[in-house]
Design a protein around this motif. Sequence first.
Motif, PDB file in Angstrom:
ATOM      1  N   ALA A  25       9.802   4.303  -3.336  1.00 50.46           N
ATOM      2  CA  ALA A  25      11.164   4.275  -2.313  1.00 50.46           C
ATOM      3  C   ALA A  25      11.709   5.280  -3.266  1.00 50.46           C
ATOM      4  CB  ALA A  25      11.817   3.440  -1.763  1.00 50.46           C
ATOM      5  N   ALA A  26      11.738   4.922  -4.025  1.00 46.76           N
ATOM      6  CA  ALA A  26      12.592   6.253  -5.242  1.00 46.76           C
ATOM      7  C   ALA A  26      11.849   7.418  -5.409  1.00 46.76           C
ATOM      8  CB  ALA A  26      13.267   5.337  -6.365  1.00 46.76           C
ATOM      9  N   SER A  27      10.420   7.386  -5.397  1.00 44.10           N
ATOM     10  CA  SER A  27       9.305   8.729  -5.741  1.00 44.10           C
ATOM     11  C   SER A  27       9.124   9.277  -4.588  1.00 44.10           C
ATOM     12  CB  SER A  27       8.391   8.118  -6.729  1.00 44.10           C
ATOM     13  OG  SER A  27       8.393   7.355  -7.548  1.00 44.10           O
ATOM     14  N   TYR A  62      -0.198  10.646   3.784  1.00 43.93           N
ATOM     15  CA  TYR A  62      -0.777   9.361   3.126  1.00 43.93           C
ATOM     16  C   TYR A  62       0.194   7.829   3.715  1.00 43.93           C
ATOM     17  CZ  TYR A  62      -1.101   5.191   0.025  1.00 43.93           C
ATOM     18  OH  TYR A  62      -1.255   4.121  -0.567  1.00 43.93           O
ATOM     19  N   VAL A  63       1.572   8.141   3.923  1.00 48.08           N
ATOM     20  CA  VAL A  63       2.613   7.012   4.177  1.00 48.08           C
ATOM     21  C   VAL A  63       2.414   6.651   5.841  1.00 48.08           C
ATOM     22  CG1 VAL A  63       4.495   6.293   4.730  1.00 48.08           C
ATOM     23  CG2 VAL A  63       4.168   7.416   2.610  1.00 48.08           C
ATOM     24  N   ASP A  64       2.044   7.940   6.327  1.00 42.96           N
ATOM     25  CA  ASP A  64       1.288   8.051   8.272  1.00 42.96           C
ATOM     26  C   ASP A  64       0.248   7.413   8.139  1.00 42.96           C
ATOM     27  OD1 ASP A  64       1.777   8.638  10.322  1.00 42.96           O
ATOM     28  OD2 ASP A  64      -0.053   9.690  10.126  1.00 42.96           O
ATOM     29  N   GLY A  65      -0.459   7.646   7.025  1.00 44.73           N
ATOM     30  CA  GLY A  65      -2.083   6.928   7.261  1.00 44.73           C
ATOM     31  C   GLY A  65      -2.042   4.918   6.778  1.00 44.73           C
ATOM     32  N   VAL A  66      -0.799   5.005   5.985  1.00 42.85           N
ATOM     33  CA  VAL A  66      -0.832   3.275   6.123  1.00 42.85           C
ATOM     34  C   VAL A  66      -0.100   3.248   7.394  1.00 42.85           C
ATOM     35  CG1 VAL A  66       1.159   2.065   4.641  1.00 42.85           C
ATOM     36  CG2 VAL A  66      -0.776   4.422   3.365  1.00 42.85           C
ATOM     37  N   ILE A 115      10.937  14.606  -1.679  1.00 38.91           N
ATOM     38  CA  ILE A 115      11.152  14.822  -0.919  1.00 38.91           C
ATOM     39  C   ILE A 115      12.694  16.149  -1.502  1.00 38.91           C
ATOM     40  CG2 ILE A 115      12.983  14.968   1.427  1.00 38.91           C
ATOM     41  CD1 ILE A 115      10.893  12.148   1.691  1.00 38.91           C
ATOM     42  N   GLY A 116      12.822  15.644  -2.095  1.00 37.54           N
ATOM     43  CA  GLY A 116      14.392  16.245  -3.041  1.00 37.54           C
ATOM     44  C   GLY A 116      13.872  17.471  -4.051  1.00 37.54           C
ATOM     45  N   ALA A 117      12.617  17.515  -4.391  1.00 35.86           N
ATOM     46  CA  ALA A 117      11.552  18.451  -5.252  1.00 35.86           C
ATOM     47  C   ALA A 117      11.280  19.211  -4.413  1.00 35.86           C
ATOM     48  CB  ALA A 117      10.754  17.616  -5.722  1.00 35.86           C
ATOM     49  N   CYS A 118      10.621  18.751  -3.032  1.00 37.83           N
ATOM     50  CA  CYS A 118       9.998  20.087  -2.038  1.00 37.83           C
ATOM     51  C   CYS A 118      11.570  20.678  -1.138  1.00 37.83           C
ATOM     52  CB  CYS A 118       9.438  18.925  -0.420  1.00 37.83           C
ATOM     53  SG  CYS A 118       8.946  19.991   0.716  1.00 37.83           S
ATOM     54  N   GLN A 119      12.516  19.923  -1.174  1.00 36.98           N
ATOM     55  CA  GLN A 119      13.669  20.869  -0.433  1.00 36.98           C
ATOM     56  C   GLN A 119      14.124  21.727  -1.837  1.00 36.98           C
ATOM     57  OE1 GLN A 119      15.894  17.962   0.163  1.00 36.98           O
ATOM     58  NE2 GLN A 119      15.745  17.660   2.493  1.00 36.98           N
ATOM     59  N   ALA A 160       0.153  -0.686  -0.059  1.00 39.07           N
ATOM     60  CA  ALA A 160       0.677   0.236  -0.201  1.00 39.07           C
ATOM     61  C   ALA A 160       1.031   0.766   0.144  1.00 39.07           C
ATOM     62  CB  ALA A 160      -0.932   0.444   1.432  1.00 39.07           C
ATOM     63  N   GLN A 161       2.078   1.160   0.812  1.00 39.81           N
ATOM     64  CA  GLN A 161       2.586   2.770   0.450  1.00 39.81           C
ATOM     65  C   GLN A 161       3.217   2.440  -0.708  1.00 39.81           C
ATOM     66  OE1 GLN A 161       6.012   2.198   3.511  1.00 39.81           O
ATOM     67  NE2 GLN A 161       7.098   3.821   2.362  1.00 39.81           N
ATOM     68  N   TYR A 162       3.808   1.550  -1.113  1.00 39.12           N
ATOM     69  CA  TYR A 162       4.377   1.775  -2.936  1.00 39.12           C
ATOM     70  C   TYR A 162       3.568   2.039  -3.527  1.00 39.12           C
ATOM     71  CZ  TYR A 162       8.400   1.034   0.081  1.00 39.12           C
ATOM     72  OH  TYR A 162      10.007   1.016   1.462  1.00 39.12           O
ATOM     73  N   ALA A 163       1.797   2.216  -3.821  1.00 40.67           N
ATOM     74  CA  ALA A 163       0.419   1.955  -4.391  1.00 40.67           C
ATOM     75  C   ALA A 163       0.712   3.211  -5.234  1.00 40.67           C
ATOM     76  CB  ALA A 163       0.202   1.536  -4.065  1.00 40.67           C
ATOM     77  N   GLY A 164       0.632   4.185  -5.143  1.00 41.09           N
ATOM     78  CA  GLY A 164       0.815   5.670  -5.524  1.00 41.09           C
ATOM     79  C   GLY A 164       0.004   5.733  -4.158  1.00 41.09           C
ATOM     80  N   PHE A 165      -0.240   7.172  -5.038  1.00 38.89           N
ATOM     81  CA  PHE A 165      -1.111   8.163  -3.881  1.00 38.89           C
ATOM     82  C   PHE A 165      -2.055   9.597  -4.987  1.00 38.89           C
ATOM     83  CE2 PHE A 165       3.085  10.304  -3.279  1.00 38.89           C
ATOM     84  CZ  PHE A 165       2.357  11.625  -3.263  1.00 38.89           C
TER      85      PHE A 165
END
Length: 151
Positions: free
Chosen positions: A74-76, A122-126, A81-85, A58-63
Amino acid sequence: LSNQPTTMDGYTSVAHDTPLDPNKNWRYQNGEFVEVQPSLQSAKDAKWGVIKAARDAAQYAGFMWDGSRFDSDAASQQKIIGACQWASLNSALQIDWTLADNTVRTLSAQEMQQVAQALGVYVDGVYDKGRTLRQQIESATTISDLDAIKW
């Protein structure tokens, strides 16, 4: 045949004198087939393995964010995170982001930060769901209780 349970290797075996059910686990022991039933702890460990695998999938299924589906492997996640920084350093940023369906969406710096926030939620919810199910597994007192726990 004896219907007295015996325990070995973390499993409880009960002999049966009826035809073998193909949906059950059997072991040939002392000249007879016995049903192998996992101990409650073994069943809990197995159930947690199933739930943990479902959690990871579920974590890696997209949101979804703002009507667009983003990858969350994981790569996405690292790229988001990098783009956010990067966006936090450059408020004029405009970035073309490839979505899960391979279409491209142009995001502003603020939108990129919102995508990263959505990923975090999303990840926190999973993981929250996984923790809740882990508590249910630990609280289970029977195999039937465990069977009722689903992702």
